[in-house]
Design a protein around this motif. Structure first.
Motif, PDB file in Angstrom:
ATOM      1  N   UNK A 303      22.611  39.975 -10.580  1.00  9.93           N
ATOM      2  CA  UNK A 303      22.618  40.146 -12.079  1.00  9.93           C
ATOM      3  C   UNK A 303      23.196  38.757 -12.614  1.00  9.93           C
ATOM      4  N   UNK A 304      23.816  37.799 -11.886  1.00  7.87           N
ATOM      5  CA  UNK A 304      24.562  36.807 -12.316  1.00  7.87           C
ATOM      6  C   UNK A 304      23.701  35.477 -11.910  1.00  7.87           C
ATOM      7  N   UNK A 305      22.390  35.610 -11.528  1.00  4.57           N
ATOM      8  CA  UNK A 305      21.535  34.524 -11.324  1.00  4.57           C
ATOM      9  C   UNK A 305      21.276  33.809 -12.632  1.00  4.57           C
ATOM     10  N   UNK A 306      21.216  32.574 -12.839  1.00  3.87           N
ATOM     11  CA  UNK A 306      21.148  31.687 -13.918  1.00  3.87           C
ATOM     12  C   UNK A 306      19.400  31.657 -14.267  1.00  3.87           C
ATOM     13  N   UNK A 307      18.709  31.805 -13.186  1.00  8.78           N
ATOM     14  CA  UNK A 307      17.390  31.626 -13.384  1.00  8.78           C
ATOM     15  C   UNK A 307      16.569  32.677 -12.443  1.00  8.78           C
ATOM     16  N   UNK A 308      15.540  33.421 -12.879  1.00  9.08           N
ATOM     17  CA  UNK A 308      14.584  34.108 -11.883  1.00  9.08           C
ATOM     18  C   UNK A 308      15.408  35.336 -11.130  1.00  9.08           C
ATOM     19  N   UNK A 309      16.376  35.952 -12.046  1.00  7.58           N
ATOM     20  CA  UNK A 309      17.127  37.131 -11.363  1.00  7.58           C
ATOM     21  C   UNK A 309      16.229  38.298 -11.036  1.00  7.58           C
ATOM     22  N   UNK A 310      15.030  38.461 -11.699  1.00 12.57           N
ATOM     23  CA  UNK A 310      14.270  39.583 -11.234  1.00 12.57           C
ATOM     24  C   UNK A 310      13.571  39.756  -9.802  1.00 12.57           C
ATOM     25  N   UNK A 311      13.575  38.277  -9.282  1.00 12.49           N
ATOM     26  CA  UNK A 311      12.928  38.010  -8.205  1.00 12.49           C
ATOM     27  C   UNK A 311      13.919  37.923  -6.845  1.00 12.49           C
ATOM     28  N   UNK A 312      15.145  37.820  -7.216  1.00 10.65           N
ATOM     29  CA  UNK A 312      16.034  37.494  -6.320  1.00 10.65           C
ATOM     30  C   UNK A 312      16.363  38.604  -5.333  1.00 10.65           C
ATOM     31  N   UNK A 313      16.159  38.162  -4.074  1.00 11.89           N
ATOM     32  CA  UNK A 313      16.487  39.439  -2.908  1.00 11.89           C
ATOM     33  C   UNK A 313      18.117  39.273  -2.626  1.00 11.89           C
ATOM     34  N   UNK A 314      18.348  40.314  -1.882  1.00  7.14           N
ATOM     35  CA  UNK A 314      19.561  40.011  -1.359  1.00  7.14           C
ATOM     36  C   UNK A 314      19.634  39.835   0.227  1.00  7.14           C
ATOM     37  N   UNK A 315      20.665  39.560   0.705  1.00  5.82           N
ATOM     38  CA  UNK A 315      21.012  39.071   2.138  1.00  5.82           C
ATOM     39  C   UNK A 315      20.443  39.896   3.187  1.00  5.82           C
ATOM     40  N   UNK A 316      20.337  41.224   3.030  1.00 13.38           N
ATOM     41  CA  UNK A 316      20.189  42.022   4.026  1.00 13.38           C
ATOM     42  C   UNK A 316      18.554  42.087   3.945  1.00 13.38           C
ATOM     43  N   UNK A 317      17.899  42.071   2.650  1.00 12.84           N
ATOM     44  CA  UNK A 317      16.448  41.901   2.608  1.00 12.84           C
ATOM     45  C   UNK A 317      15.711  40.592   2.879  1.00 12.84           C
ATOM     46  N   UNK A 318      16.509  39.507   2.898  1.00  9.16           N
ATOM     47  CA  UNK A 318      16.149  38.296   3.528  1.00  9.16           C
ATOM     48  C   UNK A 318      16.107  38.247   5.410  1.00  9.16           C
ATOM     49  N   UNK A 319      17.204  38.787   5.613  1.00 13.12           N
ATOM     50  CA  UNK A 319      17.346  39.409   7.223  1.00 13.12           C
ATOM     51  C   UNK A 319      16.162  39.839   7.775  1.00 13.12           C
ATOM     52  N   UNK A 320      15.969  40.957   6.872  1.00 12.57           N
ATOM     53  CA  UNK A 320      14.643  41.820   7.299  1.00 12.57           C
ATOM     54  C   UNK A 320      13.347  40.978   7.399  1.00 12.57           C
ATOM     55  N   UNK A 321      13.147  40.121   6.431  1.00 15.30           N
ATOM     56  CA  UNK A 321      12.094  39.153   6.104  1.00 15.30           C
ATOM     57  C   UNK A 321      12.050  38.291   7.523  1.00 15.30           C
ATOM     58  N   UNK A 322      13.119  37.429   7.876  1.00 17.59           N
ATOM     59  CA  UNK A 322      13.284  36.532   8.836  1.00 17.59           C
ATOM     60  C   UNK A 322      12.854  37.296  10.074  1.00 17.59           C
ATOM     61  N   UNK A 323      13.366  38.487  10.146  1.00 12.77           N
ATOM     62  CA  UNK A 323      13.105  39.304  11.609  1.00 12.77           C
ATOM     63  C   UNK A 323      11.698  39.470  11.581  1.00 12.77           C
ATOM     64  N   UNK A 324      11.048  40.099  10.385  1.00 11.82           N
ATOM     65  CA  UNK A 324       9.475  40.383  10.340  1.00 11.82           C
ATOM     66  C   UNK A 324       8.723  39.212  10.833  1.00 11.82           C
ATOM     67  N   UNK A 325       9.235  37.998  10.157  1.00 11.95           N
ATOM     68  CA  UNK A 325       8.342  36.758  10.537  1.00 11.95           C
ATOM     69  C   UNK A 325       8.221  36.663  11.893  1.00 11.95           C
ATOM     70  N   UNK A 326       9.392  36.622  12.559  1.00  4.05           N
ATOM     71  CA  UNK A 326       9.532  36.539  13.983  1.00  4.05           C
ATOM     72  C   UNK A 326       8.544  37.328  14.828  1.00  4.05           C
ATOM     73  N   UNK A 327       8.573  38.754  14.405  1.00  2.00           N
ATOM     74  CA  UNK A 327       7.838  39.550  15.270  1.00  2.00           C
ATOM     75  C   UNK A 327       6.656  39.339  15.102  1.00  2.00           C
ATOM     76  N   UNK A 328       6.125  39.271  13.568  1.00  2.00           N
ATOM     77  CA  UNK A 328       4.635  39.145  13.429  1.00  2.00           C
ATOM     78  C   UNK A 328       4.050  37.936  13.767  1.00  2.00           C
ATOM     79  N   UNK A 329       4.822  37.013  13.725  1.00  4.22           N
ATOM     80  CA  UNK A 329       4.482  35.605  14.417  1.00  4.22           C
ATOM     81  C   UNK A 329       4.029  35.398  15.596  1.00  4.22           C
ATOM     82  N   UNK A 330       4.958  36.401  16.495  1.00 11.67           N
ATOM     83  CA  UNK A 330       4.601  36.474  17.911  1.00 11.67           C
ATOM     84  C   UNK A 330       3.382  37.252  17.939  1.00 11.67           C
ATOM     85  N   UNK A 331       3.204  38.496  17.197  1.00 17.71           N
ATOM     86  CA  UNK A 331       1.995  39.119  17.303  1.00 17.71           C
ATOM     87  C   UNK A 331       0.470  38.316  17.024  1.00 17.71           C
TER      88      UNK A 331
END
Ligand code: PEP
Ligand code: MN
Length: 336
Positions: A303-331
């Motif tokens: 809510x305090x981002x100076x630009x592109x606030x609507x598309x900003x993710x939170x830390x937990x969501x980013x952590x899930x994406x990096x984990x998924x990227x690793x899992x899917x990458x291996x697949x």
């Protein structure tokens, strides 16, 4: 035309063949490929001379590039390019996650900690912002570069930031920015592309708002022609008739680019979707389609981002994406 020579061909034979072309005004470029000598004729090769060189005992094959690009063509390298961004390999086995806020702001340090904890590999943050409205936040400028690099140093990650004007290049160099982002709006700013091509810093080239793959590769060719070998393409969605999302993520071109070019390709689902909730799914789809990396916008308090606030993710969501990227990458066979 691209000439692919037998591995082990002596350098003087390669030079001799290039000289025959150069002598009649055809410019040539040698590939950085180490496995075998490969060179490209930049200009049109006279038919008879082309046939003579193709018939040389050391020439394995000649390839006509799909477009008038040469150095970006798949045939110009034996193996795909792995770009080195401050020690992070983009285009190797690992799916690289670039993450950080859209704009560098007062939360930069906190955002950097989040990127680090979430498993990101490269820290992003815009210091010079290309905004549609002149009244919107324009970025901190050089101070933003300083803050970004200081956060990157603290967490031990290389940093990337967008360059909009060639006159800013000395500041990017001075502050040790590890990768120059050329934004969608500047993909065909040929003066900028030429200016940054010889500075030795890797370049991430975003696809233009309505650019075809051909136009995009010609822009990449500008950067390669200036001597930069660490070029990364970034698909970030294109403008279509669809208005429900900010842009339309074009994943079709991922397998196509594999056939056309040796350059690594990163996908930015944040600017494609423009809607935070869609980004995790698009990230998984991008990795499955072969993306070498993801570029994701996050913010400690969207809510305090100076630009592109609507598309900003939170830390937990980013952590899930990096984990998924690793899992899917291996697949799909990208074992780290
Ligand atoms: C950005 O990365 O913040 C940005 C402005 O991206 P694009 O050039 O893809 O719109
Ligand atoms: Mn942004």
């Amino acid at each position: 035309m691209i000439f692919r020579l037998a591995p082990g061909t002596p350098a003087d034979v390669v030079q001799e063949l290039r000289d025959r072309l150069e002598k009649v005004g055809v410019r040539t470029r040698l590939s950085p490929e180490t496995a075998q000598p490969i060179f490209a004729a930049v200009d049109k090769v006279p038919t008879k001379l082309g046939e003579e060189i193709a018939a040389h005992e050391r020439v394995l094959e000649t390839v006509t590039p799909r477009g008038a690009w040469r150095l970006a063509d798949r045939a110009f390298r034996n193996t795909p390019t792995v770009a080195d961004v401050g020690g992070v390999r983009v285009g190797g086995r690992q799916v690289v996650v670039i993450a950080g806020p859209c704009s560098v702001d007062a939360f930069m340090d906190e955002a950097a900690d989040q990127v680090k904890r979430a498993g990101g590999h490269i820290l992003r943050g815009g210091a010079y912002k290309p905004r549609t409205s002149p009244w919107s936040f324009q970025g901190f400028g050089e101070e933003g570069l300083r803050l970004l690099k200081s956060s990157g140093n603290r967490i031990g990650l290389p940093v990337i930031s967008e360059i909009m004007d060639a006159s800013h290049l000395p500041a990017f160099i001075e502050h040790g920015i590890d990768c120059l982002q050329v934004g969608a709006r500047n993909m065909q700013n040929f003066t900028l592309l030429k200016a940054i091509s010889s500075c030795g810093i890797p370049v991430l080239l975003k696809r233009g708002l309505a650019a075809t793959v051909e136009e995009w590769l010609y822009s990449a060719e500008y950067v390669l022609a200036g001597g930069c070998q660490n070029v990364i393409l970034c698909e970030r969605g294109i403008r279509t008739f669809e208005k429900a999302t900010r842009n339309t993520l074009d994943l079709t071109i991922l397998p196509l680019l594999r056939e056309w070019t040796h350059l690594p390709v990163v996908v930015d689902p944040s600017h494609a979707a423009g809607i935070a909730s869609l980004i995790p799914t698009l990230s998984r789809a991008s990795v499955a389609a072969g993306a070498d990396g993801l570029a994701i916008e996050i913010h400690p308090d969207p809510s305090q981002a100076r630009s592109d606030a609507d598309q900003a993710l939170l830390e937990g969501e980013l952590a899930q994406i990096t984990a998924d990227a690793r899992t899917l990458g291996a697949v799909i066979g990208r074992r780290e």
